[in-house]
Scaffold this active site. Structure first.
Site, PDB file in Angstrom:
ATOM      1  N   SER A  48     -31.313 -51.758 -23.222  1.00 57.17           N
ATOM      2  CA  SER A  48     -30.197 -51.990 -23.941  1.00 57.17           C
ATOM      3  C   SER A  48     -29.459 -50.345 -23.574  1.00 57.17           C
ATOM      4  O   SER A  48     -28.952 -50.531 -22.812  1.00 57.17           O
ATOM      5  CB  SER A  48     -29.926 -51.318 -26.197  1.00 57.17           C
ATOM      6  OG  SER A  48     -29.471 -51.791 -26.634  1.00 57.17           O
ATOM      7  N   HIS A 103     -33.133 -58.412 -30.338  1.00 54.89           N
ATOM      8  CA  HIS A 103     -32.974 -57.262 -29.629  1.00 54.89           C
ATOM      9  C   HIS A 103     -34.545 -56.377 -29.664  1.00 54.89           C
ATOM     10  O   HIS A 103     -34.946 -55.852 -30.466  1.00 54.89           O
ATOM     11  CB  HIS A 103     -32.106 -56.741 -30.428  1.00 54.89           C
ATOM     12  CG  HIS A 103     -30.896 -55.681 -29.362  1.00 54.89           C
ATOM     13  ND1 HIS A 103     -31.070 -55.471 -28.014  1.00 54.89           N
ATOM     14  CD2 HIS A 103     -31.203 -54.171 -29.455  1.00 54.89           C
ATOM     15  CE1 HIS A 103     -30.504 -54.693 -27.395  1.00 54.89           C
ATOM     16  NE2 HIS A 103     -30.676 -53.491 -28.399  1.00 54.89           N
ATOM     17  N   LYS A 125     -27.241 -49.834 -19.662  1.00 59.95           N
ATOM     18  CA  LYS A 125     -26.074 -49.611 -19.485  1.00 59.95           C
ATOM     19  C   LYS A 125     -25.981 -48.716 -18.600  1.00 59.95           C
ATOM     20  O   LYS A 125     -25.827 -49.020 -17.163  1.00 59.95           O
ATOM     21  CB  LYS A 125     -25.216 -49.368 -20.148  1.00 59.95           C
ATOM     22  CG  LYS A 125     -24.852 -49.824 -21.282  1.00 59.95           C
ATOM     23  CD  LYS A 125     -24.322 -49.381 -22.678  1.00 59.95           C
ATOM     24  CE  LYS A 125     -24.421 -50.239 -24.303  1.00 59.95           C
ATOM     25  NZ  LYS A 125     -24.236 -51.506 -24.777  1.00 59.95           N
TER      26      LYS A 125
HETATM   27  C1  GTR Z   1     -26.393 -50.872 -30.586  1.00 60.44           C
HETATM   28  C2  GTR Z   1     -25.019 -50.748 -29.052  1.00 60.44           C
HETATM   29  C3  GTR Z   1     -25.421 -51.026 -27.875  1.00 60.44           C
HETATM   30  C4  GTR Z   1     -26.797 -51.365 -27.691  1.00 60.44           C
HETATM   31  C5  GTR Z   1     -27.677 -50.501 -28.973  1.00 60.44           C
HETATM   32  C6  GTR Z   1     -29.114 -50.208 -28.095  1.00 60.44           C
HETATM   33  O1  GTR Z   1     -25.768 -49.533 -31.520  1.00 60.44           O
HETATM   34  O2  GTR Z   1     -23.916 -51.161 -29.822  1.00 60.44           O
HETATM   35  O3  GTR Z   1     -24.294 -51.326 -27.034  1.00 60.44           O
HETATM   36  O4  GTR Z   1     -26.774 -49.956 -26.465  1.00 60.44           O
HETATM   37  O5  GTR Z   1     -27.178 -49.866 -29.995  1.00 60.44           O
HETATM   38  O6  GTR Z   1     -29.421 -48.921 -27.066  1.00 60.44           O
HETATM   39  O7  GTR Z   1     -30.225 -50.811 -28.415  1.00 60.44           O
END
Ligand code: GTR
Length: 422
Positions: A259, A400, A263
């Site tokens: 996540s 996720h 990045k």
């Molecule tokens: C969310 C964000 C995503 C992703 C995620 C994470 O809130 O919008 O870009 O990075 O978190 O890191 O779990």
């Protein structure tokens, strides 16, 4: 021929055309607007050789993303010191050597620091490849090893067991499923992790509390040293340490992240070519996802909810996803020809599996310039069906997360490229 027969014939031809075009990827790429070409120089010249890519196009793209999205990062700090504060050869019931290394960024004991937790497999008697990635809740969260120091850095209030934004003993081992330490070690890899909040806390603090405080000259400018770049920079500092540790094969460091940490891992791999492999797990917008594929998180949300992640210049692109003069396939291409694995999850709506697949696909032509197979498919593979080329990809079922299925693919991918466990 009757009208109805002509209709059937036409329909048949259309289906045939659709089927034939799929392997070339023409029919399914629902990209909005014009996707900037990764293999065309700013002056319009087409890039046709690896040499041209290395000397002309790669520097152009790198410079663009440093100016417009991630911001500038400082070089390795001259005064940085590594302090090995723990070195236990009989950790985890004897299967591992555990080290905890405090990285004093400016050499001062009371200055900003990052703690690296490193486990090395005892069964391997030569330098080992290491997977390095950030955790979300402190090094003590990844397993139940009571000797791991509890993080003293600010963390999200959503962290299970944290009180008033700081870790307590109750945060120990809360992320064991995400970190299958023993599986990784048994496969012959070392594992290193750090808490991203040591480098820069994940909130908009005006860059007062992170490593940015050491670099005021990189603030108050459009291409400022922002959080994502700081996290990537921290990964490079861990690599600086690995280069000093004889038990580590520093030519085989795999940078990994899930996540937002994915990045950071991608940007670390893009900016620091010492990383031999990059693994992005559901990194989404600002990671592997193509903004021009209008699903999941977009520039507007990123700029509003996480204004500290990218540099000030990035704000001007908010709401312009279809018209962006860049996209994330170009960032992935900066990793070429080093192995890259992009993992998605079907139920991870924000991170947009198809958008992640498309970035990998449109980065692949750069990999092919280096005579590697790039991504071995042109249309998205079915769920739970991993593909392994110089770029690997899967889209697993489920939400996720980072699950054993994901790690199984990553380790297989690493084995294939590093020739381990053959
Ligand atoms: C969310 C964000 C995503 C992703 C995620 C994470 O809130 O919008 O870009 O990075 O978190 O890191 O779990």
């Amino acid at each position: 021929m009757k009208d109805s027969q002509i209709g059937v014939l036409l329909k048949g031809m259309l289906v045939l055309l659709f089927t034939l075009s799929c392997p070339f990827g023409f029919s399914q790429d629902t990209i909005s607007g014009h996707l900037p070409e990764v293999l065309r120089l700013n002056n319009g010249t087409r890039v046709t050789s690896a040499q041209q890519w290395i000397t002309k196009r790669r520097p152009e793209i790198l410079q663009f993303f440093k100016q417009q999205m991630f911001g500038q990062s400082p070089v390795r700090p001259k005064k940085m010191i590594f302090k090995v504060i723990d070195n236990e050869p009989g950790a985890l019931g004897g299967i591992a050597t555990r080290k905890q290394i405090r990285v004093l960024f400016d050499g001062r004991n009371d200055g900003p620091y990052m703690d690296i937790l490193l486990y090395l497999p005892n069964q391997i008697k030569r330098p080992v490849p290491v997977i390095v990635g950030y955790n979300f809740a402190g090094n003590q969260s990844i397993n139940n090893d009571t000797a791991v120091h509890i993080s003293k850095s600010w963390m999200s209030a959503n962290t299970k067991g944290a009180i008033n934004n700081y870790a307590t003993e109750a945060t120990r081992g809360i992320a064991t499923v995400a970190w299958p330490v023993e599986t990784i070690l048994k496969r012959g890899y070392g594992l290193a992790t750090m808490f991203a909040g040591d480098v820069d806390p994940d909130y908009d603090d005006g860059f007062k509390n992170g490593v940015q405080a050491l670099y005021p000259e990189l603030q108050n400018r459009g291409d400022n040293f922002a959080t994502m770049a700081a996290w990537a920079w921290g990964l490079s500092r861990a690599l600086d340490y690995f280069e000093t540790d004889k038990a580590v094969d520093s030519k085989k460091i795999i940078v990994y992240g899930t996540s937002r940490m994915g990045k950071a891992a991608i940007w670390a791999g893009a900016t620091d070519q010492r990383f031999a492999m990059v693994i992005s797990n559901e990194s989404g917008a600002g990671g592997a996802k193509l903004f021009h594929h209008l699903e999941g998180e977009n520039t507007t949300r990123i700029c509003k909810v996480f204004p500290h992640w990218f540099c000030h210049n990035f704000q001007k692109y908010a709401g312009k996803d279809s018209a962006l003069p860049f996209d994330q396939h170009m960032v992935l291409a900066l990793i070429a020809p080093r192995p890259l694995y992009v993992a998605s999850a079907q139920g991870s709506n924000l991170t947009d599996s198809y958008g992640e697949f498309l970035s990998a696909k449109y980065a692949a032509p750069v990999y092919r310039l280096f005579h590697t197979n790039g991504l071995p498919v042109k249309i998205m593979p079915p769920v739970d069906h991993a593909v392994f080329g110089q770029i690997g990809y899967h889209n697993r079922t489920g939400k996720h997360d980072i699950l054993p299925y994901d790690w199984e693919q990553f380790l297989h991918f690493a084995d294939l490229h590093f020739g381990t466990n053959r």
